[in-house]
Motif scaffolding. Structure first.
Motif, PDB file in Angstrom:
ATOM      1  N   SER A 116       5.337  10.913  -1.456  1.00 35.65           N
ATOM      2  CA  SER A 116       5.487  10.444  -0.048  1.00 35.65           C
ATOM      3  C   SER A 116       4.897  11.383   0.551  1.00 35.65           C
ATOM      4  N   GLY A 117       4.824  12.643   0.284  1.00 35.59           N
ATOM      5  CA  GLY A 117       3.858  13.868   0.955  1.00 35.59           C
ATOM      6  C   GLY A 117       2.451  13.774   0.704  1.00 35.59           C
ATOM      7  N   ILE A 118       2.172  13.260  -0.504  1.00 36.07           N
ATOM      8  CA  ILE A 118       0.967  13.149  -1.133  1.00 36.07           C
ATOM      9  C   ILE A 118       0.157  12.050  -0.558  1.00 36.07           C
ATOM     10  N   VAL A 119       0.619  10.740  -0.693  1.00 39.01           N
ATOM     11  CA  VAL A 119       0.371   9.577  -0.180  1.00 39.01           C
ATOM     12  C   VAL A 119       0.450   9.183   1.344  1.00 39.01           C
ATOM     13  N   GLY A 120       1.204   9.780   1.991  1.00 41.18           N
ATOM     14  CA  GLY A 120       1.402   9.867   3.369  1.00 41.18           C
ATOM     15  C   GLY A 120       2.135   8.392   3.770  1.00 41.18           C
ATOM     16  N   LYS A 121       3.128   8.111   2.868  1.00 40.08           N
ATOM     17  CA  LYS A 121       3.867   6.770   3.063  1.00 40.08           C
ATOM     18  C   LYS A 121       5.437   7.466   3.324  1.00 40.08           C
ATOM     19  N   ALA A 122       6.212   6.627   3.990  1.00 40.47           N
ATOM     20  CA  ALA A 122       7.422   6.611   4.165  1.00 40.47           C
ATOM     21  C   ALA A 122       8.132   6.889   2.769  1.00 40.47           C
ATOM     22  N   VAL A 123       8.958   7.763   2.827  1.00 38.21           N
ATOM     23  CA  VAL A 123       9.750   8.031   1.435  1.00 38.21           C
ATOM     24  C   VAL A 123      10.778   6.933   1.215  1.00 38.21           C
ATOM     25  N   VAL A 124      11.424   6.293   2.083  1.00 41.16           N
ATOM     26  CA  VAL A 124      12.695   5.452   1.861  1.00 41.16           C
ATOM     27  C   VAL A 124      12.028   4.093   0.934  1.00 41.16           C
ATOM     28  N   PRO A 125      11.044   3.736   1.339  1.00 46.14           N
ATOM     29  CA  PRO A 125      10.527   2.574   0.660  1.00 46.14           C
ATOM     30  C   PRO A 125      10.219   2.976  -0.947  1.00 46.14           C
ATOM     31  N   LEU A 126       9.623   4.052  -1.022  1.00 47.13           N
ATOM     32  CA  LEU A 126       9.336   4.790  -2.347  1.00 47.13           C
ATOM     33  C   LEU A 126      10.628   4.821  -3.329  1.00 47.13           C
ATOM     34  N   VAL A 127      11.507   5.260  -2.499  1.00 51.19           N
ATOM     35  CA  VAL A 127      12.833   5.497  -3.306  1.00 51.19           C
ATOM     36  C   VAL A 127      13.611   4.314  -3.632  1.00 51.19           C
TER      37      VAL A 127
END
Length: 165
Positions: A116-127
């Motif tokens: 999330s930190g690298i791609v700048g996307k919200a962490v919740v959807p990734l998790v």
């Protein structure tokens, strides 16, 4: 000399296991939620063979993936974060079944935080997308650990048998 050959052989086999199981993915119900079979195997390898062999085999597997073009640098980054977190958990908390079961999902969550930190996307959807894989990893890590323990215990018998022949 025998010890060095055994170590190299073991690392090679563990690398092959991680690499081959990493090519198999179980599809998820939602795109992006597929599960890579190497995750619970990686946890089991760390629990049975120790962090040193685990990180060496995982790094070699990632290098092979890069050379073959089956992994990108981003894939390798995520995998390495997962590996380090799993290893640190098992080193600090031990190898009991609750720790082995929890190590994979925690490693996945931390890897998603880093992603999330690298791609700048919200962490919740990734998790959330990784959640089905975390469940599979939690369910399979302990049975694979017990299987690898039995295999590892037989190693001495196999070596003695081969040497006697």
């Amino acid at each position: 000399m025998q010890n060095r050959v055994g170590w190299i052989t073991e690392i090679g086999l563990l690398t092959a296991f991680i690499t081959i199981t990493g090519t198999f993915k179980l599809p998820g119900l939602i795109p992006g939620t597929e599960f890579q079979l190497s995750a619970p195997l990686a946890v089991a390898i760390c629990a049975v063979f120790g962090f040193g062999k685990y990180i060496m085999a995982g790094t070699l597997s990632s290098l092979i993936g890069l050379i073959l073009g089956t992994q990108s640098l981003l894939n390798v980054f995520i995998a390495m974060v997962f590996r380090v977190v799993v290893g640190l958990i098992l080193i600090t908390l031990g190898r009991s079944w609750p720790v082995v079961v929890a190590a994979g999902p925690v490693g996945s969550i931390i890897a998603r935080l880093a992603l999330s930190g690298i791609v700048g996307k919200a962490v919740v959807p990734l998790v959330v997308a990784a959640a089905p894989g975390m469940v599979y990893t939690a369910l399979l890590a302990w049975p694979l650990t017990t299987l690898l323990k039995r295999v590892n215990e037989q190693k001495g018998r196999v070596i003695r048998y081969v040497v006697q022949r």
